[in-house]
Design a protein around this motif. Structure first.
Motif, PDB file in Angstrom:
ATOM      1  N   LYS A 107      -0.931  -9.240   7.249  1.00 12.18           N
ATOM      2  CA  LYS A 107       0.430  -9.485   6.761  1.00 12.18           C
ATOM      3  C   LYS A 107       0.543 -10.806   6.006  1.00 12.18           C
TER       4      LYS A 107
ATOM      5  N   ALA B 259       1.120  -5.394  -2.677  1.00 20.44           N
ATOM      6  CA  ALA B 259       0.032  -5.921  -1.840  1.00 20.44           C
ATOM      7  C   ALA B 259      -0.121  -5.112  -0.554  1.00 20.44           C
ATOM      8  N   LYS B 260       0.970  -4.493  -0.108  1.00 28.93           N
ATOM      9  CA  LYS B 260       0.896  -3.717   1.136  1.00 28.93           C
ATOM     10  C   LYS B 260      -0.022  -2.511   1.008  1.00 28.93           C
TER      11      LYS B 260
ATOM     12  N   LEU C 125      -5.866  -6.259   3.750  1.00 27.30           N
ATOM     13  CA  LEU C 125      -5.164  -7.531   3.915  1.00 27.30           C
ATOM     14  C   LEU C 125      -4.286  -7.510   5.157  1.00 27.30           C
TER      15      LEU C 125
ATOM     16  N   GLU D 255      -6.423  -2.148  -8.038  1.00 28.34           N
ATOM     17  CA  GLU D 255      -5.075  -2.680  -7.886  1.00 28.34           C
ATOM     18  C   GLU D 255      -4.322  -2.570  -9.197  1.00 28.34           C
TER      19      GLU D 255
ATOM     20  N   ASN E  38      -2.919  -2.589  -0.112  1.00 27.16           N
ATOM     21  CA  ASN E  38      -4.281  -3.010   0.192  1.00 27.16           C
ATOM     22  C   ASN E  38      -4.437  -3.130   1.705  1.00 27.16           C
TER      23      ASN E  38
ATOM     24  N   ARG F 128      -0.919 -10.603   2.598  1.00 31.22           N
ATOM     25  CA  ARG F 128      -0.082  -9.853   1.656  1.00 31.22           C
ATOM     26  C   ARG F 128       0.997 -10.768   1.066  1.00 31.22           C
TER      27      ARG F 128
ATOM     28  N   PHE G 230       4.861  -8.135  -3.140  1.00 37.46           N
ATOM     29  CA  PHE G 230       4.575  -7.933  -1.721  1.00 37.46           C
ATOM     30  C   PHE G 230       4.423  -6.435  -1.424  1.00 37.46           C
TER      31      PHE G 230
END
Lengths: 633, 225
Positions: free
Chosen positions: A296, A288-289, A294, A447, A291, A299, A285
């Protein structure tokens, strides 16, 4: 492991061991179990089986209980720290080594036999020499050969060694004036019904003579009637309560937890109450933040998707029938774990964390649930009723993500390959999750490099990553790029070695040899046809890799052969697939800018600079080649 | 000698010795050390994005995820500098503030006045710890002119210094301001005051690696950690 005092502490869910670890991160998720274990350590006299599923926190609980009881084991046996695929002789070798060590430390008289002479041709009283022969502190051809030779003699004389071990144990007990307290760890790493698991049986039985704490996988708690384990007192680590998992994740985020408290609640729900799974979800998580595209919800979905890929891509899947039955009844009959030859269903499901068991309901059944990460692979129709999905929908509603459709259901906008789509939230999750079960998905290169850089760029971290590739040249270029990037921030040493598996090859020996060398990053390229035995032996060494930064390069075609044998290892590794097309996202301009910087640094006379420059030039050369000679200057 | 004058000299010395890397190479090294230090100073897990340079313009990004803030900055070869604060909404990015330094326009020539005054040696002889504390407060820890972001970040302890035309000083004070741990901030304050006090007395530039070092003596209510 060095911990941040107030900030973020993410890892792969390695056991907490030090006082600093406990002060900063410990949450009493299983207080009843921990109290019982402390009581046993203080007052118990008979052996105890401590069982839990992978990632449930067995090692942490043991460390905590030992610390709180202020009573260290007299002998600790690590059955997962040997490079050999263990047979009965190897198990005895490990035990004998530690018993001799304890006897020497306590000054016990061992003149009752001439084992040093019988095993190693030493003088009869040279127990210390025998100990160092069995447990060399330096790695060389000679010490390795001696160790193998001694182990072979132990294998050939297992019955005799058993007698010796018992006698040493009695003499130690006599000197200590209390029951010999033994911690047998690493037994949880052996797959049920494997050869090593079978070989360990006699060892299990022998250690019953002492006050032994066996740290085992939950599968081992279901002993067949009449087996050596059947009569032992047992303690089970259940599923952690959601509130405890939230608290644990909050501690991991330290002072930064407050802004994401709602997200932590959702992640806890998807953890299924398994602490390590919860931490992996949180780690993904946080990644993913980064990116920005995206929202919430996406994510969180990505974190679920990545965690599931790490743990279950290519994993051997239990039967649909079993999983649907558990989903329906929320329990499992314990006799299912005892079915002979049952490799495809209950035992596999339990060992591989496809199912999570909680508590004994009655004499014949246990409360059980399907791991939330894999539910979608079995029964789509049941999903809307599942609590983790409800939590997500509730979360989307609270965060005001998406709009309510005419059917009354919330729809959220999700970027899908650059094309926006309107879908219902749980459907999106289904789509994402379902993609993972059978095969890993390629990730965006940027990523990947973010994550890899995070792993590579600090000597303080110990991360392990599997990079699967389709094109050997692309993998080589990416590797060079990553090593160059690593050196851009701080100079680090790396070692890249090809590990060739297959019959008549000794890849594990080579791995052990390389890991004994002093460097910052260990990069291994898997080549050849690794045998099932070699892959499974590697799996058992999981905890040996905790303190290393590892990059494993594996051809894409081989990944589906390897991962099914790596149930333990995949708990520690993150998996990435390198796509040729994504390699193009490394821009020549970016490389040139870094190259200029590196050249400037090289003037300062740093040792690694020449390596860095060489790697950058190799990347440039490769990119020019794949772009058909186009001049990027 | 008047305390205000002493502090004026000290003020310039701190900027000269700590926040004035000269060549492009030095600037990039300073910024790389800076980017790298944020991770440890803020105790965050994410690794900073790398720097890029094009025709002498250095660009980079700082992520302060936990405040949902992101800072894009670019430093030109002269003193021009721009820092854009972006607030990350749940699904989009909103530009909320730009700190822009344009040296084509007149600003008060403080260095010129001090050069004409020509009493640095005397000022140095009179430097005290109290002077160092006052100057460092004004430059880094509590700039006299500062912004609070009232919304969406509600933290009165975050003071974004205003009127700062040195990009390195500007970035460095953000490093301190965005650190959420009071104990660590206090330890860093002590460390920097001592570091600059000694450097100014020796008239010795501070290496970026020393400037970005992590505070060690973290004091708690019970004592040192």
């Amino acid at each position: 492991m060095k911990r941040n005092r107030f900030g973020i502490n993410l890892d792969q869910g390695v056991p907490l061991l030090t006082e600093d670890d406990f002060d900063t991160l410990y949450v009493d998720c299983f207080n009843k179990t921990t109290e019982q274990l402390i009581s046993w350590i203080k007052k118990g006299r008979q052996p105890l089986l401590l069982g839990g599923q992978i990632g449930s926190g067995k090692s942490t609980i043991v460390a905590k209980a030992i610390m709180d009881a202020s009573l260290n084991p007299d002998i600790t046996l690590h059955f997962d720290r040997d490079s050999i695929n263990l047979d009965a002789g190897d198990f005895w070798g490990i035990i004998l080594t530690e018993f001799i060590k304890e006897a020497l430390e306590k000054g016990i008289d061992l003149s009752f036999c001439k084992l040093p002479q019988e095993l190693g041709g030493y003088r009869p009283d040279q127990w210390e020499v025998l100990y160092y022969g069995l447990h060399p502190t330096e790695f060389s051809m000679d010490t390795y050969a001696t160790k193998i030779s001694l182990r072979k003699k132990i294998v050939d004389n297992a019955g005799y060694i058993e007698e010796i071990v018992n006698e040493i144990g009695k003499r130690i007990e006599g000197a200590l004036k209390h029951r010999l307290f033994i911690l047998a760890s690493g037994l949880d790493k052996f797959q049920p019904d494997s050869a090593a698991s079978f070989a360990s049986q006699s060892v299990f039985q022998n250690l019953l003579k002492f006050k032994t704490l066996y740290e085992v996988n939950a599968v081992r708690l279901f002993a067949r009637p009449g087996s050596p384990l059947d009569s032992i007192e047992r303690l089970f680590i259940p599923i952690a309560k959601r509130e405890a998992v939230v608290e644990m994740l909050s501690k991991r985020m330290g002072i930064y937890a407050k802004p994401i408290v709602k997200e932590l609640g959702v992640l806890a729900e998807w953890s299924g109450g398994n602490p390590r799974q919860a931490i992996r979800l949180l780690t993904h998580f946080e990644t993913a933040k980064k990116n920005r595209k995206l929202n919430k919800l996406e994510r969180i979905a990505l974190a679920i998707h990545e965690t599931e890929k790490d743990y279950f891509a290519f994993a051997q899947k239990p039967s649909d029938q079993l999983m649907k039955a558990i989903m329906r009844t929320e329990k499992i009959n314990s006799s299912l774990f005892l079915l002979p030859g049952d490799k495809d269903t209950a035992r596999l499901a339990l060992y591989g964390n496809w199912i999570l068991i909680d508590e004994m309901l009655d004499d014949i059944s246990w409360k059980a649930e399907i791991n939330p990460l894999v539910k979608a692979a079995f029964d789509r129709s049941a999903m809307p009723e599942q609590p983790e999905i409800k939590f997500l929908e509730q979360y989307a509603g609270d965060a005001d993500i998406g709009v309510i459709g005419t059917d009354g259901q919330r729809r959220v906008h999700v970027a899908d390959g650059g094309k926006g789509q309107e879908k219902i939230s749980f459907e999106i999750l289904y789509d994402i999750i379902n993609k993972n079960i059978e095969q890993p998905l390629p990730t965006n290169l940027s990523e990947m490099f973010d994550a890899l850089s995070g792993a590579l760029l600090s000597k303080d971290r110990s991360d392990r990553i599997i990079i699967s590739y389709k094109n050997q040249d692309a993998a080589k270029a990416a590797r060079n790029y990553l090593f160059a990037k690593a050196n851009t921030y701080e100079y680090q040493r790396y070692l890249h070695v090809i590990l060739e598996g297959g019959a008549n090859k000794q890849p594990l020996q080579k791995l052990e040899e390389i890991l004994s060398q002093d460097t910052d990053i260990y990069s291994f390229e898997f080549a050849g046809e690794w045998t099932k035995e070699q892959l499974e032996a590697l799996d058992k060494q999981r905890d040996d890799f905790l303190n290393y930064q590892l990059l494993w390069w594996i051809p894409y075609g081989a990944l589906d052969k390897y991962l099914p044998h790596w149930i333990q290892l995949r708990q520690l590794f993150e998996i990435y697939v390198l796509e040729d097309e994504l390699l193009g996202s490394i821009s020549i301009d970016e490389i040139n800018a870094d190259l200029a910087f590196i050249n400037e640094l090289a003037e300062n006379g740093e040792d690694s600079a020449s390596n860095v420059v060489t790697n950058f030039k190799q990347v440039l050369k490769y990119l020019k080649k794949v772009r058909k000679g186009e001049n990027y200057g | 000698m008047d305390d205000e004058i002493i502090r004026a000299y000290l003020w310039r010395d701190v900027i000269r010795l700590g926040f004035s890397p000269s060549s492009t190479k030095e600037r990039k090294c300073w910024l790389r050390e800076y980017q790298n230090s944020l991770r440890y100073f803020w105790e965050v897990d994410s690794y900073p994005a790398s720097l890029s340079e094009e025709r002498g313009i250095i660009k980079a990004q700082i992520n302060c995820d936990k405040l949902n803030l992101c800072l894009d900055y670019e430093i030109k070869p002269n003193s021009n500098f721009k820092a854009s604060f972006l607030f990350l909404q749940q699904s989009n990015v909103e530009l909320i503030l730009i700190h822009d330094v344009d040296d084509n326009y007149y600003t008060f020539p403080d260095q010129l006045w001090l050069t004409m005054d020509n009493r640095r040696s005397m000022a140095v002889r009179n430097y005290s710890q109290d002077h160092a504390k006052a100057v460092m407060d004004g430059l880094i820890f509590h700039p006299a002119v500062h912004l609070h972001i009232a919304s969406p970040i509600d933290n009165h302890e975050i003071r974004i210094g205003g009127g700062i035309n040195n990009p390195f000083q500007y970035l460095f004070q953000l490093r301190y301001q965005f650190c959420p741990d009071e104990i660590k901030r206090q330890a860093e304050r002590d460390r920097l005051i001592a570091l600059f006090f000694n450097a100014v007395r020796a008239n010795s530039p501070i290496a970026a690696s020393n400037l970005m070092a992590q505070p060690r003596n973290l004091r708690t209510e019970e004592g040192s950690l």
